[in-house]
Every structure is written in structure tokens, then in C-alpha cells.
Enzyme design. Structure first.
Site, PDB file in Angstrom:
ATOM      1  N   LYS A  89      11.646   9.768   7.317  1.00  0.00           N
ATOM      2  CA  LYS A  89      11.068   8.410   7.241  1.00  0.00           C
ATOM      3  C   LYS A  89      11.417   7.632   8.510  1.00  0.00           C
ATOM      4  O   LYS A  89      12.574   7.681   8.970  1.00  0.00           O
ATOM      5  CB  LYS A  89      11.619   7.698   6.011  1.00  0.00           C
ATOM      6  CG  LYS A  89      10.957   6.365   5.688  1.00  0.00           C
ATOM      7  CD  LYS A  89      11.551   5.763   4.414  1.00  0.00           C
ATOM      8  CE  LYS A  89      10.803   4.534   3.952  1.00  0.00           C
ATOM      9  NZ  LYS A  89      11.370   3.948   2.719  1.00  0.00           N
ATOM     10  N   SER A 164       7.768   2.267  -0.560  1.00  0.00           N
ATOM     11  CA  SER A 164       7.422   2.236   0.848  1.00  0.00           C
ATOM     12  C   SER A 164       7.334   3.624   1.492  1.00  0.00           C
ATOM     13  O   SER A 164       6.718   3.781   2.539  1.00  0.00           O
ATOM     14  CB  SER A 164       8.437   1.399   1.613  1.00  0.00           C
ATOM     15  OG  SER A 164       9.722   2.010   1.596  1.00  0.00           O
ATOM     16  N   SER A 188      11.579   3.084  -3.442  1.00  0.00           N
ATOM     17  CA  SER A 188      10.741   3.676  -2.400  1.00  0.00           C
ATOM     18  C   SER A 188      10.851   5.183  -2.200  1.00  0.00           C
ATOM     19  O   SER A 188      10.066   5.749  -1.441  1.00  0.00           O
ATOM     20  CB  SER A 188      11.001   2.978  -1.070  1.00  0.00           C
ATOM     21  OG  SER A 188      10.385   1.721  -1.099  1.00  0.00           O
TER      22      SER A 188
HETATM   23  N1  GLN Z   1       8.655  -1.974  -3.424  1.00  0.00           N
HETATM   24  C1  GLN Z   1       9.957  -2.507  -3.295  1.00  0.00           C
HETATM   25  C2  GLN Z   1       9.946  -3.637  -2.305  1.00  0.00           C
HETATM   26  O1  GLN Z   1       8.919  -3.917  -1.788  1.00  0.00           O
HETATM   27  C3  GLN Z   1      10.925  -1.440  -2.906  1.00  0.00           C
HETATM   28  C4  GLN Z   1      10.921  -1.128  -1.466  1.00  0.00           C
HETATM   29  C5  GLN Z   1      11.949  -0.108  -1.100  1.00  0.00           C
HETATM   30  O2  GLN Z   1      12.553   0.542  -1.961  1.00  0.00           O
HETATM   31  N2  GLN Z   1      12.199   0.001   0.186  1.00  0.00           N
HETATM   32  O3  GLN Z   1      10.922  -4.230  -2.051  1.00  0.00           O
END
Ligand code: GLN
EC number: 6.3.5.7
Length: 496
Positions: A89, A164, A188
Site C-alpha cells: 500500500k 481505503s 481499510s
Molecule cells: N473508512 C474509514 C475512514 O475513512 C477507515 C479508513 C482506514 O481504515 N484507513 O476513516
């Protein structure tokens, strides 16, 4: 619906990471040919999937050659996964590839050092194929917030691969990479895994180093593994986890033997395991029936494998989402202050006529996308004098209640289970009008981040309405990550 981008049914790309490792270590295959096959797959499919922001073919092949040379010289493999390539990532810094966090703000920036996770992959002989797409600075649930366009779901190109970490999940689900690394602040890793029929794990907070992982919300963020099988995920977990002196929140405890747990679980027997079903995460308005049906079928399967099901009540989980979306932006707004147009990446308007403040403001206005700006505003507001007690502090109180509800649940259950998401992967644009609707998508995954615990998403079939993948979430207490692997592997074996 197109399924052409799912993993090919035969040939080298169809093998699991464990199988590839075995063939490389026995010299039936070279790491170079394996790495090249995945690079070819990326070249063939990424025009449509957009899983990668950067492909480092030369560097990956050089790492593969080093593994081959050492194995040819009769040396022992550097790790159980030596020679098997990975998708990383683009939130982990790397010295030999750009790190953007999918933001224009960091375009062209090169890190002077490697993240600890990056170092561990290199030391384990795992070639890095490239850096995968994400929502800008990991803010989002669909990769639609990436400054470089969204990643597409290999099961249906018109739908999200999750977020994400949608790039990593699209790469793993399409056979572009047998292994992937993500980060999980509120889901994410687990949510994209669920939406793409792959396995994703959020390890216990403090067990995987955050050094060199660009911070979203420091008290919630944790790196973790993705793959197509529970065993592959365990093998990768073993490589990246463990104490690190460069991360002040790293916990000085040995990593539980997650690989042994996955192997034990593969026998499929869950006799004596107490599985808690959380009342608050078992449906409601906006839930897709096919997802609930799959969850029900999953619970029945666990029962048939010998598990004892108990219902657990976690009343604070109804407030967890609101608390997360105060705490998360608060920490983020503070972390993101370092991207000021002075120290890293993009600088706008520095023509000798403007003050530093003006240049910072112009750079941030140009460099950040709408969701990042929204979170900066939300977080700054929640932390401001006068609102701190009403918002931030109140959210921290809810966080304590969430941890207490988990602790109570684990008094009667060894693991907890829930769906991962209320629906299957949504179509692009589905939540573009109201960002809060997108936030609601995270309701099942974020409670355990608030409490610092661990969780896994494991494939649980396809929803009847749209034939899209569904995941089962398995959760365990802090430092009991091995339970996830034991139950996850048993569940996986039981589905076959
Ligand atoms: N969807 C969640 C957010 O927008 C989690 C994002 C993540 O785990 N990086 O914060």
C-alpha cells in the site's frame, strides 16, 4: 458483469503464496519467473483495475534475483515467503519508489528511509512489485478519494474494490499479486478484503510497527496482511509483526504463533470454541438481505463445525461510529499539519512575493482533495477550545465504553463474529452526495480499532442479489491474534 479479472484458474498465478514459496525453495520455480509472471499480469490488467500507483519492475526482479542466487548457493530461505512477491500500500515509505499516499500533496516525493514494514519485507526476501492505490491519506471506504482515480473491483469493474486499501485488495483478488500489505484505521484492510473475496487482517494495535507508515490517526492505525488464504495471511503476519524500537507504541511481546494456529485451524474442528454474535452488528436499516443471509449461513457453518454460539450485547457500538468520526479526524488533522508545502512535496505560489503562511495555504488548498479537507475541518473543530469537551472528550468516553463492551463480551466468548459490511461492493458514485452515508459503511469494522483489538475478514460466499463477495468478520482480544487464524482457517476449510 465481468469476472475476467479474477485469479486465473490454472498456472502459476493460481497458486497460493505458500505453494509458490515451496516451489521456489525446492527450486522447481525461480523467484524471477514467479515475479515476472505477476508483473506481466499487472501490465495486462492494470489499465482497467488501477490497483497500482507505481510498479517497480526492475527493483522487484533484482530482489527476486538476489533470492534465487542465495537459494542456488544452498543458503536457507530468508523466510517462509522468500521469493514470493508482494503489493505494498502506498502509505508505507520506500527509498526505491515514490510514496504518494494517493495525494497530489506528495507527488514526486521520495522518502530518505524505508518503513519498518518495508525493511522486514526486504529482509524476508519478498520482492515488492509496486505501491498500491488507496483513498487519499487512507481517508475513505472506496478509493474514490484517491487523487489518481479509483481501483476497480475484479468481480465487477463498475464497483469499488473497497477502501481505503482497494488497490491492495484488487491486486490480490485479480492475481496481480499473491500477497498484499494494507493499513487499517477503521477497516481499510478488512473491508476491501470482504468486498473482493480475499482475506485481510488487522493485527492487535502495537504489534506491527507504524514507523514509516504515513499516519492517519495514530491511536488507531495498524498495518496488516492480505492474501487469498488464511495460511498465506498468517505467513505474512509472521514476517511483519514484532517489536520495533523505532515505534514508541510498539509492544514488547512475542508474536503469537499465527502460522501454527492457521495450520491447526485447517483441520476444521471448532469443538469447544465459543463464538459470540454481536446483537448490534446483525442488521438494521440499509442492510442488504443477501449479506445477512450469508452471515446467517456462516454462523450455521461454525455451529456445524462444533462451535458454540452465544449472543453478546454491546450497546456502545451504536455510538462507536460517531465517536470514531470525531477521534479519527481529530488525530488526522494534527498529523496532516506536517504537509505544509514547506517540508515535503508540492509547493504552490512560492514566487518571492508571498509570505510563508500564504504559500502554505495555497499549497494545502491545491494539494489536498475534498475529503482530506473535510476531515481537517472536522478534526480542528472537534479539538478547538469550547468544543473539545463536547466532542473530542465525549468521543473518548464512548471509546472507553466500546473497550468495556468488548471486554465483557470476551468473558463469555473466545472470538466474536459479525458481517464486515452492511452491503456488498457498491457502484462508483453511490455515496457521492452524502459523505456520512459512506461513513456508515464502516459500522462493523471500526469498533475494534477504537479498542485496539484484532480482527480478520475471511471470504463467506456471494450475495444472492448481485453475486458479489461477502466477508465474515472474526474478532479476538488483544494479543490473541492466533485465535483469528485458528477460527478463520477452520471456517475457510469448512466452506470447501
Ligand atoms: N473508512 C474509514 C475512514 O475513512 C477507515 C479508513 C482506514 O481504515 N484507513 O476513516
Amino acid at each position: 458483469m465481468s469476472t475476467v479479472y479474477t485469479v486465473p484458474g490454472e498456472g502459476l498465478l493460481s497458486l497460493t503464496a505458500a505453494e509458490l514459496a515451496e516451489k521456489i525453495h525446492s527450486r522447481e520455480l525461480t523467484s524471477r519467473e514467479v515475479t515476472q509472471a505477476f508483473l506481466d499480469r499487472i501490465a495486462e490488467t492494470d489499465g482497467e483495475l488501477n490497483a497500482f500507483l507505481h510498479v517497480g519492475a526492475e527493483e522487484a526482479l533484482a530482489a527476486a534475483d538476489a533470492v534465487d542466487a542465495s537459494l542456488d548457493a544452498g543458503e536457507k530461505p530468508a523466510s517462509a515467503l522468500a521469493g514470493v512477491p508482494i503489493a505494498l500500500k502506498d502509505l508505507f515509505v520506500t527509498t526505491d519508489a515514490p510514496t504518494t499516499a494517493a495525494s497530489k500533496m506528495l507527488e514526486g516525493w521520495m522518502s530518505p528511509y524505508d518503513a519498518t514494514v518495508t525493511v522486514r519485507l526486504r529482509e524476508a526476501g519478498i520482492p515488492i512489485l509496486g505501491k498500491t492505490n488507496l483513498d487519499e491519506f487512507a481517508m475513505g471506504s472506496s478509493t474514490e478519494n484517491s487523487a489518481y482515480g479509483p481501483s476497480h473491483n475484479p468481480y465487477d469493474l463498475e464497483r469499488t474494490a473497497g477502501g481505503s486499501g482497494g488497490g491492495t485488495s484488487a491486486a490480490v483478488a485479480s492475481g496481480q499479486a499473491p500477497l498484499g500489505i494494507g493499513t487499517d484505521t477503521g477497516g481499510s484492510i478488512r473491508q476491501p478484503a470482504a468486498l473482493t473475496n480475499t482475506v485481510g487482517v488487522k493485527p492487535t494495535y502495537g504489534t506491527v510497527s507504524r514507523y514509516g507508515m504515513i499516519a492517519a490517526a495514530s491511536s488507531l492505525d495498524q498495518g496488516g496482511p492480505s492474501a487469498r488464504t488464511v495460511l498465506d495471511t498468517a505467513l505474512l503476519h509472521q514476517v511483519i509483526a514484532g517489536p520495533d524500537k523505532f515505534d514508541a507504541t510498539s509492544v514488547d511481546k512475542p508474536v503469537p504463533d499465527v502460522v501454527a494456529a492457521a495450520k491447526e485451524g485447517a483441520g476444521g474442528d471448532l469443538t469447544g470454541v465459543k463464538v459470540g454474535v454481536i446483537k448490534q452488528l446483525s442488521g438494521g436499516a440499509g442492510w442488504q438481505q443477501g449479506v445477512l443471509d450469508r452471515f446467517q449461513a456462516g454462523v450455521e457453518q461454525l455451529t456445524s463445525q462444533g462451535a458454540e454460539i452465544v449472543e453478546v450485547d454491546c450497546p456502545s457500538f451504536s455510538e462507536a461510529l460517531a465517536a470514531y468520526y470525531l477521534i479519527m479526524p481529530s488525530e488526522f488533522s494534527s498529523n496532516i499539519a506536517r504537509f505544509d508545502g514547506m517540508r515535503y512535496g508540492l509547493r504552490v505560489g512560492d514566487d518571492g512575493t508571498r509570505s510563508a503562511d500564504e504559500v502554505m495555504s495555497l499549497s494545502r488548498a491545491a494539494g489536498f482533495g475534498p475529503e482530506v479537507k473535510r476531515r481537517i475541518i472536522l478534526g480542528t473543530y472537534a479539538l478547538s477550545v469550547g468544543y473539545y469537551d463536547a466532542y473530542y472528550l465525549q468521543a473518548q468516553r464512548v471509546r472507553n465504553l466500546v473497550a468495556r463492551d468488548f471486554a465483557k463480551a470476551y468473558e463469555v466468548a473466545d472470538v466474536l463474529v459479525s458481517p464486515v459490511t452492511p452491503t456488498t461492493a457498491f457502484k462508483f458514485g453511490a455515496f457521492s452526495k452524502d459523505p456520512v452515508e459512506m461513513y456508515n459503511f464502516d459500522l462493523c469494522t471500526l469498533p475494534l480499532n477504537l479498542a485496539g483489538l484484532c480482527g480478520m475478514s475471511v471470504p463467506n460466499g456471494f450475495a444472492a442479489e448481485d453475486d458479489m463477495p461477502v466477508g465474515l468478520q472474526i474478532m479476538a482480544p488483544a494479543f490473541q491474534d492466533d485465535r483469528l487464524y485458528r477460527v478463520g482457517a477452520a471456517f475457510e476449510a469448512g466452506r470447501k
